[in-house]
Design a protein around this motif. Structure first.
Motif, PDB file in Angstrom:
ATOM      1  N   ASP A  59       1.257  -8.937  -4.929  1.00 51.65           N
ATOM      2  CA  ASP A  59       2.700  -8.900  -4.661  1.00 51.65           C
ATOM      3  C   ASP A  59       3.050  -9.492  -3.299  1.00 51.65           C
ATOM      4  O   ASP A  59       4.219  -9.567  -2.933  1.00 51.65           O
ATOM      5  CB  ASP A  59       3.233  -7.481  -4.765  1.00 51.65           C
ATOM      6  N   GLY A  60       2.041  -9.897  -2.536  1.00 52.98           N
ATOM      7  CA  GLY A  60       2.268 -10.492  -1.220  1.00 52.98           C
ATOM      8  C   GLY A  60       2.444  -9.494  -0.107  1.00 52.98           C
ATOM      9  O   GLY A  60       2.679  -9.870   1.032  1.00 52.98           O
ATOM     10  N   LYS A  61       2.320  -8.216  -0.404  1.00 53.56           N
ATOM     11  CA  LYS A  61       2.505  -7.181   0.607  1.00 53.56           C
ATOM     12  C   LYS A  61       1.161  -6.563   0.977  1.00 53.56           C
ATOM     13  O   LYS A  61       0.391  -6.180   0.105  1.00 53.56           O
ATOM     14  CB  LYS A  61       3.448  -6.091   0.098  1.00 53.56           C
ATOM     15  N   ALA A  62       0.923  -6.484   2.258  1.00 49.56           N
ATOM     16  CA  ALA A  62      -0.316  -5.880   2.746  1.00 49.56           C
ATOM     17  C   ALA A  62      -0.123  -4.378   2.913  1.00 49.56           C
ATOM     18  O   ALA A  62       1.002  -3.877   2.969  1.00 49.56           O
ATOM     19  CB  ALA A  62      -0.712  -6.509   4.077  1.00 49.56           C
ATOM     20  N   TYR A  63      -1.225  -3.664   3.011  1.00 47.90           N
ATOM     21  CA  TYR A  63      -1.188  -2.223   3.254  1.00 47.90           C
ATOM     22  C   TYR A  63      -0.478  -1.952   4.568  1.00 47.90           C
ATOM     23  O   TYR A  63      -0.703  -2.637   5.553  1.00 47.90           O
ATOM     24  CB  TYR A  63      -2.617  -1.669   3.290  1.00 47.90           C
ATOM     25  N   LYS A  64       0.384  -0.955   4.601  1.00 49.65           N
ATOM     26  CA  LYS A  64       1.082  -0.557   5.822  1.00 49.65           C
ATOM     27  C   LYS A  64       0.530   0.781   6.285  1.00 49.65           C
ATOM     28  O   LYS A  64       0.354   1.702   5.482  1.00 49.65           O
ATOM     29  CB  LYS A  64       2.579  -0.443   5.572  1.00 49.65           C
ATOM     30  N   ALA A  65       0.247   0.857   7.582  1.00 54.92           N
ATOM     31  CA  ALA A  65      -0.274   2.091   8.160  1.00 54.92           C
ATOM     32  C   ALA A  65       0.710   3.227   7.924  1.00 54.92           C
ATOM     33  O   ALA A  65       1.923   3.052   7.986  1.00 54.92           O
ATOM     34  CB  ALA A  65      -0.522   1.905   9.654  1.00 54.92           C
ATOM     35  N   ARG A  66       0.178   4.398   7.649  1.00 57.16           N
ATOM     36  CA  ARG A  66       1.005   5.581   7.432  1.00 57.16           C
ATOM     37  C   ARG A  66       0.897   6.494   8.639  1.00 57.16           C
ATOM     38  O   ARG A  66      -0.143   6.563   9.279  1.00 57.16           O
ATOM     39  CB  ARG A  66       0.585   6.278   6.156  1.00 57.16           C
ATOM     40  N   GLU A  67       1.991   7.187   8.919  1.00 55.34           N
ATOM     41  CA  GLU A  67       2.042   8.101  10.063  1.00 55.34           C
ATOM     42  C   GLU A  67       2.611   9.439   9.605  1.00 55.34           C
ATOM     43  O   GLU A  67       3.511   9.479   8.773  1.00 55.34           O
ATOM     44  CB  GLU A  67       2.923   7.509  11.165  1.00 55.34           C
ATOM     45  N   VAL A  68       2.084  10.515  10.162  1.00 53.95           N
ATOM     46  CA  VAL A  68       2.537  11.858   9.819  1.00 53.95           C
ATOM     47  C   VAL A  68       3.630  12.276  10.794  1.00 53.95           C
ATOM     48  O   VAL A  68       3.495  12.100  12.002  1.00 53.95           O
ATOM     49  CB  VAL A  68       1.353  12.854   9.874  1.00 53.95           C
ATOM     50  N   VAL A  69       4.706  12.843  10.255  1.00 61.24           N
ATOM     51  CA  VAL A  69       5.804  13.368  11.069  1.00 61.24           C
ATOM     52  C   VAL A  69       5.783  14.890  10.917  1.00 61.24           C
ATOM     53  O   VAL A  69       5.884  15.412   9.796  1.00 61.24           O
ATOM     54  CB  VAL A  69       7.169  12.807  10.609  1.00 61.24           C
ATOM     55  N   PHE A  70       5.638  15.586  12.044  1.00 64.15           N
ATOM     56  CA  PHE A  70       5.587  17.047  12.033  1.00 64.15           C
ATOM     57  C   PHE A  70       6.964  17.644  12.273  1.00 64.15           C
ATOM     58  O   PHE A  70       7.834  17.021  12.867  1.00 64.15           O
ATOM     59  CB  PHE A  70       4.639  17.565  13.118  1.00 64.15           C
ATOM     60  N   VAL A  75      -8.162  -0.730   6.864  1.00 61.42           N
ATOM     61  CA  VAL A  75      -7.981  -1.501   8.086  1.00 61.42           C
ATOM     62  C   VAL A  75      -8.163  -3.004   7.853  1.00 61.42           C
ATOM     63  O   VAL A  75      -7.494  -3.813   8.473  1.00 61.42           O
ATOM     64  CB  VAL A  75      -8.895  -0.979   9.219  1.00 61.42           C
ATOM     65  N   ASP A  76      -9.023  -3.383   6.931  1.00 61.99           N
ATOM     66  CA  ASP A  76      -9.273  -4.804   6.665  1.00 61.99           C
ATOM     67  C   ASP A  76      -8.661  -5.275   5.354  1.00 61.99           C
ATOM     68  O   ASP A  76      -8.993  -6.354   4.869  1.00 61.99           O
ATOM     69  CB  ASP A  76     -10.779  -5.083   6.652  1.00 61.99           C
ATOM     70  N   ALA A  77      -7.769  -4.480   4.792  1.00 63.73           N
ATOM     71  CA  ALA A  77      -7.138  -4.863   3.522  1.00 63.73           C
ATOM     72  C   ALA A  77      -6.235  -6.075   3.729  1.00 63.73           C
ATOM     73  O   ALA A  77      -5.616  -6.239   4.777  1.00 63.73           O
ATOM     74  CB  ALA A  77      -6.321  -3.689   2.981  1.00 63.73           C
ATOM     75  N   VAL A  78      -6.194  -6.917   2.731  1.00 69.67           N
ATOM     76  CA  VAL A  78      -5.321  -8.099   2.770  1.00 69.67           C
ATOM     77  C   VAL A  78      -4.200  -7.895   1.765  1.00 69.67           C
ATOM     78  O   VAL A  78      -4.237  -6.992   0.938  1.00 69.67           O
ATOM     79  CB  VAL A  78      -6.091  -9.403   2.474  1.00 69.67           C
ATOM     80  N   ALA A  79      -3.216  -8.772   1.849  1.00 70.15           N
ATOM     81  CA  ALA A  79      -2.074  -8.685   0.951  1.00 70.15           C
ATOM     82  C   ALA A  79      -2.529  -8.778  -0.501  1.00 70.15           C
ATOM     83  O   ALA A  79      -3.409  -9.560  -0.845  1.00 70.15           O
ATOM     84  CB  ALA A  79      -1.078  -9.792   1.270  1.00 70.15           C
ATOM     85  N   GLY A  80      -1.909  -7.973  -1.332  1.00 78.75           N
ATOM     86  CA  GLY A  80      -2.232  -7.976  -2.750  1.00 78.75           C
ATOM     87  C   GLY A  80      -1.467  -9.058  -3.487  1.00 78.75           C
ATOM     88  O   GLY A  80      -0.836  -9.932  -2.877  1.00 78.75           O
TER      89      GLY A  80
END
Length: 134
Positions: free
Chosen positions: A38-49, A31-36
């Protein structure tokens, strides 16, 4: 629906909700991760059923079809002193919403518990049926 197919249906739901809980845990951990670098921050993942047909009697379970990334932009915070800041002084954080993830966690946990209760009830009914036959 036979009594035994109840275990298949509830078992598939328990497995799917377990995967959902793992995804929520990963999101909350970042939740508090910053961009690495490569300039890209962590993106939230969602489950698709997805509905999963089970057996010949028309019962249906559930499976995880995919785990997708949320494409919403990350939160940008002005912090020029931060080493991860871009040329304008902004730090890009992950797009994880902690409140939404807590709601997802509670929902998945309750769904998991409900399906365990369904299996326990079916087991109890089968045992009582066997006791009647003695």
């Amino acid at each position: 629906m036979s009594m035994f197919s109840i275990f298949n249906v509830s078992g598939s739901a328990v497995s799917a909700q377990s995967q959902r809980l793992n995804v929520v845990a990963s999101n909350l951990a970042n939740v508090d991760a910053v961009a690495g670098p490569d300039g890209k921050a962590y993106k939230a993942r969602e489950v698709v059923f997805q509905t999963l047909p089970m057996g010949s009697e028309g019962s249906a379970g559930v499976k995880v079809k995919a785990i997708t990334e949320n494409d919403a932009p990350g939160r940008r915070v002005l912090d020029p002193a931060n080493p991860a800041a871009d040329e304008q002084g902004y730090v890009t954080h992950s797009n994880v919403n902690a409140v939404e993830e807590m709601v997802n966690m509670i929902s998945a946990s309750r769904a998991y518990q409900n399906n365990i209760e369904v299996m326990n009830t079916a087991k109890s009914l089968l045992l009582k049926t066997l006791q009647i036959g003695q």
